[in-house]
Design a protein around this motif. Structure first.
Motif, PDB file in Angstrom:
ATOM      1  N   GLN A  72      -1.554  -0.827   0.737  1.00 32.19           N
ATOM      2  CA  GLN A  72      -0.287  -1.314   1.263  1.00 32.19           C
ATOM      3  C   GLN A  72       0.137  -0.532   2.490  1.00 32.19           C
ATOM      4  O   GLN A  72       0.689  -1.093   3.449  1.00 32.19           O
ATOM      5  N   SER A  73      -0.149   0.772   2.482  1.00 29.52           N
ATOM      6  CA  SER A  73       0.194   1.599   3.639  1.00 29.52           C
ATOM      7  C   SER A  73      -0.542   1.122   4.879  1.00 29.52           C
ATOM      8  O   SER A  73       0.058   1.012   5.972  1.00 29.52           O
ATOM      9  N   ASN A  83       0.970  -2.178   6.085  1.00 27.90           N
ATOM     10  CA  ASN A  83       2.227  -2.010   6.810  1.00 27.90           C
ATOM     11  C   ASN A  83       1.986  -1.616   8.267  1.00 27.90           C
ATOM     12  O   ASN A  83       2.674  -2.090   9.179  1.00 27.90           O
ATOM     13  N   LYS A  92       0.801  -4.725  10.161  1.00 29.56           N
ATOM     14  CA  LYS A  92       1.920  -5.630  10.435  1.00 29.56           C
ATOM     15  C   LYS A  92       2.754  -5.118  11.610  1.00 29.56           C
ATOM     16  O   LYS A  92       3.156  -5.885  12.494  1.00 29.56           O
ATOM     17  N   THR A  93       3.000  -3.827  11.614  1.00 32.20           N
ATOM     18  CA  THR A  93       3.767  -3.235  12.707  1.00 32.20           C
ATOM     19  C   THR A  93       3.054  -3.401  14.037  1.00 32.20           C
ATOM     20  O   THR A  93       3.673  -3.697  15.073  1.00 32.20           O
ATOM     21  N   SER A 105       5.764 -10.789   6.933  1.00 29.56           N
ATOM     22  CA  SER A 105       6.694  -9.658   6.889  1.00 29.56           C
ATOM     23  C   SER A 105       6.890  -9.137   5.471  1.00 29.56           C
ATOM     24  O   SER A 105       7.117  -7.938   5.272  1.00 29.56           O
ATOM     25  N   ASP A 117       2.867  -8.134   0.292  1.00 26.58           N
ATOM     26  CA  ASP A 117       2.827  -7.018  -0.646  1.00 26.58           C
ATOM     27  C   ASP A 117       1.551  -7.128  -1.477  1.00 26.58           C
ATOM     28  O   ASP A 117       1.231  -8.193  -2.013  1.00 26.58           O
TER      29      ASP A 117
END
Length: 453
Positions: A105-106, A109, A112-113, A353, A356
């Motif tokens: 997940q890290s 993220n 996505k950023t 966005s 998960d």
């Protein structure tokens, strides 16, 4: 008198030499309006067109460069989404522990950023391509689905069938549907009733919570309503939606009907459905008429339940659509040009966005979300590539028009060097001969005077 005659013709020859010399020196046969008034006007008009098209070609080339930068940025976004797919599939595996999924997940993220950063910072000439390229965003109210017949409630449009007859019809245009607004159709439906005095009806309802579709009609033998539920959770465009509607109806036609040789589908014993372009459906009556007016008048001002259209829940959906059009001026006239459209790209607009992968179930859902995001990016790249191709065709056409217009202008304005050199030689000879004849004529009075001396 002989001297006067020789002097006059010598003056004519000298004047012609002056004009010929001027044309040869300047390269133009029209150096002033008096040389050719109408030719000058035509030539100036062509020069305006030539220079305008040349500048338009440069503008178009700049548009091509912008498309290339946009495509390169989206290609990198696609690569990151492929990596996210790998991570989602990895996280969906039951062999991982919660700590492992937290690490995945890290990375998700961060990706996505980065996708949002690319969307917000990709620029051309300091203009953000996927951001507010036109300054402040401009929005307008747009109907998600449009249908001229929806307002009348009956088959009041016309469809020219393959039989060359006009049929009462109603259309549904899904061209504004895309991955960002498809969920607005959830629970909405459209219905058409038989056009020939029976209770048979066709009803389809959209469900954004599922992919699969089903027919819930209790009886497909005719004379009853036919209900369909269409899953749209995997739909990202109006063309995909239209294709899925047609496929589902094809597999569930009433009365054991089969598609016609032209691919048209039966939705009742007297109504057919066809796709007239990639995002437009038409339902029409099997009754055909020789003129458009006859077909339009069948259900005009009708209050009967037959030939009725009920798509108000679809055509009543209005949403705010952002104007993302960028004008590229490609020609010499005020309306010569085209619009480029660049989508807004970030993690929200492509639907990742809330991605998960900390549980198996959410990771499996994430696989579908990334799939839809890839479709959004791929669709945007396809549109940008098509626009780039259009610009390149515009450049080729401009170059062709400039070349041929330049040739036409040259024939009007430029000196014919060979012709003028011949004229110069002739007039030089005439000038020399005229000078000699003038000298000879001036000697004649001397002979008369000698007789008097």
């Amino acid at each position: 008198m002989t001297a006067m005659f020789a002097s006059r013709n010598l003056g004519i020859s000298t004047g012609k030499i002056a004009k010929t010399t001027e044309k040869l020196a300047s390269g133009y046969k029209i150096n002033r309006a008096a040389d050719n008034a109408s030719g000058l006007a035509i030539s100036e008009k062509m020069r305006r067109q030539i220079r305008g098209l040349a500048r338009g070609t440069t503008n178009a080339q700049e548009g091509v460069s912008m498309c290339q930068i946009a495509d390169g940025a989206l290609a990198e976004a696609s690569s990151m989404l492929h990596r996210m797919t790998e991570l989602s599939i990895q996280a969906a595996n039951a062999t991982l522990c919660p700590e492992d999924r937290a690490y995945i997940q890290s990375e998700m993220n961060e990706i996505k950023t980065e996708i949002s950063r690319i969307g917000n910072t990709t620029t051309y000439n300091e203009k953000p391509i996927f951001g507010d390229i036109l300054g402040e965003p401009v929005f307008s109210d747009v109907n998600l689905v449009s249908s001229p017949a929806a307002g009348t409630g009956h088959l009041t449009e016309t469809y020219l069938g393959k039989d060359r007859l006009y049929h009462p019809s109603a259309s549904l245009d899904f061209s504004n549907v895309d991955g960002s607004n498809i969920q607005m159709l959830n629970g909405k439906s459209f219905t058409f009733t038989c056009s020939q005095s029976c209770p048979e009806a066709f009803d389809i309802t959209f469900d954004s919570g599922k992919k699969f579709s089903q027919s819930t009609a209790s009886d497909l033998s005719g004379q009853v309503p036919h209900y369909y539920v269409l899953g749209i959770s995997d739909i990202t465009s109006g063309s995909e939606l239209v294709d899925k509607i047609c496929l589902h109806i094809k597999n569930n036609m009433p009365n054991g009907a089969r598609p016609t040789s032209d691919g048209e589908l039966a939705v009742s014993h007297s109504n057919m459905l066809t796709k007239t372009d990639s995002t437009k459906l038409v339902i029409y009556s099997t009754s055909g008429y020789s003129t458009r007016q006859q077909a339009e008048n069948i259900f005009k001002n009708s209050t009967s339940p037959y030939g009725a259209v009920n798509s108000s829940s679809l055509t009543g959906i209005v949403y705010k659509k952002e104007d993302r059009n960028l004008w590229i001026h490609t020609g010499a006239e005020s309306d010569s040009g085209l619009f480029l459209t660049f989508p807004r790209i970030n993690e929200e607009t492509i639907g990742i966005s809330d991605l998960d992968v900390t549980t198996e179930d959410s990771a499996r859902e994430g696989i579908d979300k990334i799939k839809k995001a890839l479709q959004v990016i791929s669709s945007a790249r396809s549109d940008i590539g098509a626009q780039q191709n259009r610009l390149e065709h515009t450049i080729n056409n401009n170059d062709n028009v400039v070349e041929n217009t330049q040739a036409a202008e040259s024939r009007i304005r430029d000196t014919d060097m060979a012709k003028e050199m011949v004229s110069l030689s002739i007039n030089n000879i005439l000038q020399q001969a005229g000078s000699q004849m003038l000298a000879q004529a001036n000697q004649t009075p001397q002979g008369v005077l000698s007789l008097l001396s």
